[in-house]
Design a protein around this motif. Structure first.
Motif, short mmCIF file in Angstrom:
data_model
loop_
_atom_site.label_atom_id
_atom_site.label_comp_id
_atom_site.label_asym_id
_atom_site.label_seq_id
_atom_site.Cartn_x
_atom_site.Cartn_y
_atom_site.Cartn_z
N LEU A 5 1.72 -4.58 9.59
CA LEU A 5 0.96 -5.33 8.59
C LEU A 5 -0.41 -4.71 8.39
CD1 LEU A 5 1.92 -8.99 9.62
CD2 LEU A 5 2.57 -7.81 7.51
N GLU A 8 -2.84 -5.20 5.23
CA GLU A 8 -2.93 -6.65 5.39
C GLU A 8 -3.73 -6.98 6.65
OE1 GLU A 8 -2.18 -9.17 3.66
OE2 GLU A 8 -0.72 -8.52 2.14
N LEU A 64 -0.22 -15.23 7.61
CA LEU A 64 0.36 -14.12 8.37
C LEU A 64 0.18 -14.28 9.87
CD1 LEU A 64 -0.54 -10.89 6.33
CD2 LEU A 64 1.68 -12.02 6.51
#
Length: 214
Positions: free
Chosen positions: A41, A46, A53
């Motif tokens: 990620l 991200e 998340l």
């Protein structure tokens, strides 16, 4: 030769263990998988700690552990039946999800399995369990088809087995050429399904008809 599914009277059963699986599945390190998903990620730009998340790495790791650890302890129940009348038994309507080992993307597999019983018939749920066991791993459709056919042969103690599989592969539908309607069909035949063209054609007709109706 008829091709109706025969359902025997209950009460005469023998438990047959499945053949040894040539591919063993080592324990999955879920903590390490979660750590790697978090790193992925981050590499994708991200923030793995942001809302939405924060629990994703653990959820993904848990899913991998569940999906790639199918129950291999199930055994087949065979029923003695003396009035089979040279029937071809066909079990259809089975479908499983697996993971393409080349891109680790899902593939959806529809399975039709047939066999010619000799004195015994196999409990119908066994066919679905076999398919689920071989789907729960990184796979290719061609290998999956052969593995399912080989295990059914081991259960019935003979080679009169045919397995047809139609697959939808996300590695082709959502990447590369991106052809959403593309399907891949594989067929494995043995024994009389290979040597008897009439029996083979009956099985293929049933498979084609079922998939057209789907």
């Amino acid at each position: 030769m008829t091709h109706a599914v025969y359902r025997p009277a209950p009460g005469h059963s023998v438990t047959v263990p499945p053949p040894a699986d040539p591919i063993s599945s080592p324990p999955i390190d879920t903590e390490r998988v979660a750590e790697l998903i978090g790193q992925l990620l981050s590499a994708l730009g991200e923030d793995p700690d942001r809302a939405g998340l924060a629990g994703t790495p653990n959820r993904v790791a848990s899913w991998y552990a569940e999906f790639l650890s199918p129950d291999a302890s199930a055994v087949a129940t065979c029923f003695t039946e003396s009035h089979l009348g040279e029937q071809m038994v066909v079990v259809g309507g089975m479908s499983v999800w697996s993971l393409c080992e080349h891109h680790m993307l899902p593939m959806h597999l529809e399975i039709l399995a047939g066999y010619v019983p000799a004195g015994e018939v196999v409990g119908l749920s066994k066919f679905g369990r076999i398919a689920q066991r071989y789907a729960g791993r990184l796979q290719v459709q061609e290998r999956f088809t052969r593995q399912v056919a080989d295990e059914i042969s081991g259960v019935i103690g003979g080679k009169d087995v045919a397995v047809a599989v139609r697959g939808t592969h996300l590695c082709m539908s959502m990447r590369g050429v991106r052809m959403e309607d593309a399907r891949t069909t594989t067929l494995h035949t043995g024994g009389r399904f290979r040597s008897d063209p009439v029996l083979s054609q009956q099985f293929l007709t049933l498979a084609t008809g079922q998939w057209r109706a789907a």
